[in-house]
Design a protein around this motif. Sequence first.
Motif, PDB file in Angstrom:
ATOM      1  N   ILE A 177       0.852  -1.185   0.000  1.00 27.90           N
ATOM      2  CA  ILE A 177       0.000   0.000   0.000  1.00 27.90           C
ATOM      3  C   ILE A 177       0.894   1.244   0.000  1.00 27.90           C
ATOM      4  O   ILE A 177       1.725   1.413   0.903  1.00 27.90           O
ATOM      5  N   TYR A 178       0.710   2.101  -1.015  1.00 31.69           N
ATOM      6  CA  TYR A 178       1.559   3.288  -1.136  1.00 31.69           C
ATOM      7  C   TYR A 178       0.723   4.567  -1.084  1.00 31.69           C
ATOM      8  O   TYR A 178      -0.378   4.631  -1.624  1.00 31.69           O
ATOM      9  N   GLY A 179       1.279   5.589  -0.433  1.00 27.33           N
ATOM     10  CA  GLY A 179       0.652   6.910  -0.414  1.00 27.33           C
ATOM     11  C   GLY A 179      -0.745   6.918   0.129  1.00 27.33           C
ATOM     12  O   GLY A 179      -1.618   7.635  -0.364  1.00 27.33           O
ATOM     13  N   SER A 180      -0.988   6.156   1.186  1.00 31.39           N
ATOM     14  CA  SER A 180      -2.318   6.097   1.768  1.00 31.39           C
ATOM     15  C   SER A 180      -2.527   7.286   2.702  1.00 31.39           C
ATOM     16  O   SER A 180      -1.799   8.269   2.659  1.00 31.39           O
ATOM     17  N   LYS A 181      -3.516   7.223   3.561  1.00 31.97           N
ATOM     18  CA  LYS A 181      -3.819   8.299   4.490  1.00 31.97           C
ATOM     19  C   LYS A 181      -2.581   8.633   5.318  1.00 31.97           C
ATOM     20  O   LYS A 181      -1.818   7.735   5.692  1.00 31.97           O
ATOM     21  N   LEU A 279      -1.785  -4.781  20.206  1.00 36.90           N
ATOM     22  CA  LEU A 279      -2.412  -3.561  19.698  1.00 36.90           C
ATOM     23  C   LEU A 279      -1.507  -2.784  18.731  1.00 36.90           C
ATOM     24  O   LEU A 279      -1.987  -2.301  17.704  1.00 36.90           O
ATOM     25  N   PRO A 280      -0.192  -2.656  19.009  1.00 34.76           N
ATOM     26  CA  PRO A 280       0.666  -1.957  18.039  1.00 34.76           C
ATOM     27  C   PRO A 280       0.715  -2.639  16.677  1.00 34.76           C
ATOM     28  O   PRO A 280       0.842  -1.963  15.648  1.00 34.76           O
ATOM     29  N   TYR A 281       0.605  -3.980  16.649  1.00 33.74           N
ATOM     30  CA  TYR A 281       0.604  -4.697  15.374  1.00 33.74           C
ATOM     31  C   TYR A 281      -0.663  -4.380  14.582  1.00 33.74           C
ATOM     32  O   TYR A 281      -0.613  -4.177  13.367  1.00 33.74           O
ATOM     33  N   LEU A 282      -1.796  -4.330  15.284  1.00 34.92           N
ATOM     34  CA  LEU A 282      -3.045  -3.993  14.610  1.00 34.92           C
ATOM     35  C   LEU A 282      -2.988  -2.566  14.086  1.00 34.92           C
ATOM     36  O   LEU A 282      -3.454  -2.273  12.977  1.00 34.92           O
ATOM     37  N   SER A 283      -2.389  -1.674  14.879  1.00 31.58           N
ATOM     38  CA  SER A 283      -2.246  -0.281  14.465  1.00 31.58           C
ATOM     39  C   SER A 283      -1.432  -0.162  13.178  1.00 31.58           C
ATOM     40  O   SER A 283      -1.808   0.545  12.241  1.00 31.58           O
ATOM     41  N   SER A 284      -0.321  -0.890  13.108  1.00 32.46           N
ATOM     42  CA  SER A 284       0.521  -0.874  11.896  1.00 32.46           C
ATOM     43  C   SER A 284      -0.203  -1.512  10.728  1.00 32.46           C
ATOM     44  O   SER A 284      -0.131  -1.030   9.587  1.00 32.46           O
ATOM     45  N   TYR A 285      -0.911  -2.596  10.985  1.00 29.91           N
ATOM     46  CA  TYR A 285      -1.622  -3.310   9.927  1.00 29.91           C
ATOM     47  C   TYR A 285      -2.676  -2.411   9.282  1.00 29.91           C
ATOM     48  O   TYR A 285      -2.860  -2.411   8.061  1.00 29.91           O
ATOM     49  N   LEU A 286      -3.361  -1.621  10.108  1.00 25.50           N
ATOM     50  CA  LEU A 286      -4.416  -0.739   9.609  1.00 25.50           C
ATOM     51  C   LEU A 286      -3.878   0.564   9.034  1.00 25.50           C
ATOM     52  O   LEU A 286      -4.620   1.324   8.409  1.00 25.50           O
ATOM     53  N   HIS A 288      -2.649   3.104  10.865  1.00 20.82           N
ATOM     54  CA  HIS A 288      -3.037   4.214  11.715  1.00 20.82           C
ATOM     55  C   HIS A 288      -1.851   5.115  12.012  1.00 20.82           C
ATOM     56  O   HIS A 288      -0.702   4.677  12.008  1.00 20.82           O
ATOM     57  N   LYS A 289      -2.151   6.361  12.295  1.00 23.80           N
ATOM     58  CA  LYS A 289      -1.115   7.339  12.623  1.00 23.80           C
ATOM     59  C   LYS A 289      -0.510   7.046  13.983  1.00 23.80           C
ATOM     60  O   LYS A 289       0.659   7.313  14.231  1.00 23.80           O
ATOM     61  N   GLN A 292      -3.643   5.749  19.418  1.00 25.43           N
ATOM     62  CA  GLN A 292      -4.875   6.374  19.898  1.00 25.43           C
ATOM     63  C   GLN A 292      -6.051   6.006  19.015  1.00 25.43           C
ATOM     64  O   GLN A 292      -7.157   5.739  19.499  1.00 25.43           O
ATOM     65  N   GLU A 293      -5.837   5.975  17.696  1.00 27.33           N
ATOM     66  CA  GLU A 293      -6.909   5.595  16.776  1.00 27.33           C
ATOM     67  C   GLU A 293      -7.308   4.142  16.976  1.00 27.33           C
ATOM     68  O   GLU A 293      -8.489   3.792  16.974  1.00 27.33           O
ATOM     69  N   THR A 294      -6.312   3.286  17.138  1.00 25.25           N
ATOM     70  CA  THR A 294      -6.573   1.849  17.258  1.00 25.25           C
ATOM     71  C   THR A 294      -7.280   1.521  18.567  1.00 25.25           C
ATOM     72  O   THR A 294      -8.151   0.645  18.615  1.00 25.25           O
ATOM     73  N   ALA A 295      -6.904   2.228  19.644  1.00 23.80           N
ATOM     74  CA  ALA A 295      -7.514   1.969  20.948  1.00 23.80           C
ATOM     75  C   ALA A 295      -9.014   2.230  20.933  1.00 23.80           C
ATOM     76  O   ALA A 295      -9.765   1.664  21.731  1.00 23.80           O
TER      77      ALA A 295
END
Length: 327
Positions: A177-181, A279-286, A288-289, A292-295
């Motif tokens: 995935i390139y240049g996403s949010k 939780l950090p793995y899910l954050s990276s997978y999604l 997220h910035k 805080q977003e993942t929580a």
Amino acid sequence: MSKPILVNSFSGPLADTIEKFIAEKRGIGLQYNGVSTYLQNFDRFSITFRLDDQVLTREVVEAWLKQNPTQSQQTLRMKAIIIRQLGLYMKRMDMNAYIIPEIPKRDHLFSPYIFSDKEIEGILTQADTIKTLSRKTSKHLVVPVFIRLLYFCGLRFSEAQQLLVKNVDLDNGILSIYGSKFDKDRLVPMSPEITNICRAYSEVVHVHSSDDAIYLPNVHNDVYEKRCFYNVYRDLLWMAGISHGGRGNGPRLHDLRHTFAVHCLRKWVEEDADITALLPYLSSYLGHKGLQETAYYLRLTADMFPQVTDLLLHELGDIIPEIGGDI
């Protein structure tokens, strides 16, 4: 560039506990600068109370919340959320703490729709049986894969929409995935099942495609416009017996991504996995910035699945943000 971590000093009766509480928050990636300032205020305020170093009393909590009657409702709400999470942390550490009642949720213009397992199964079944009016279009092949990447990989619509053939590594089962949010690039591993589905799809749709061809094309071999795909999605919901509130009222396409995150967390809780570590793995997978977003999905998971609420609150009650809070 991220803001520097603010270092506060604490000297009240709960100084050591507060420092450990903040350290745990920062350990999972939260900056916690603003919150640490609130806690410094509470620390100074609590010095006038005769507190044990492992006890948070109702008296000091209520007195701190009433400390300044001129404070705005937003500030009072934030103070209440922070002191509640400190109390939950202390309870988890086997300390004695007064826990104020759960903070009422703010009104939101939109709440994510989390699909049930049965609803997801219904959507996929309808996607797999979709019909096309022309033999020249591969819509019946594209849509099932598109929907699966949104749900099983938690992709944003734009990420799936912009995928090129060269971004789909079928040998290793990885999406690039390139240049996403937030201008973030990331690699998204696929499960063996989804990799096999993509492989079978590619063998039919992209036999002669170039590396720069759109992976999930419309009838004109161009990107699938969101408006057009949304209409297909609405049809799938209708055929699966899922009601829709009309445009803007959901369920939205983006709710497939929300559902992926919540179902993932539910599975981890039911498997007794270490959510704090995962939780950090899910954050990276999604993509997220930050955490805080993942929580935020922890709260959605607790709200949607009562059977895991007690487990989540026992293990992570002080990490789960109140909806509408800024923690």
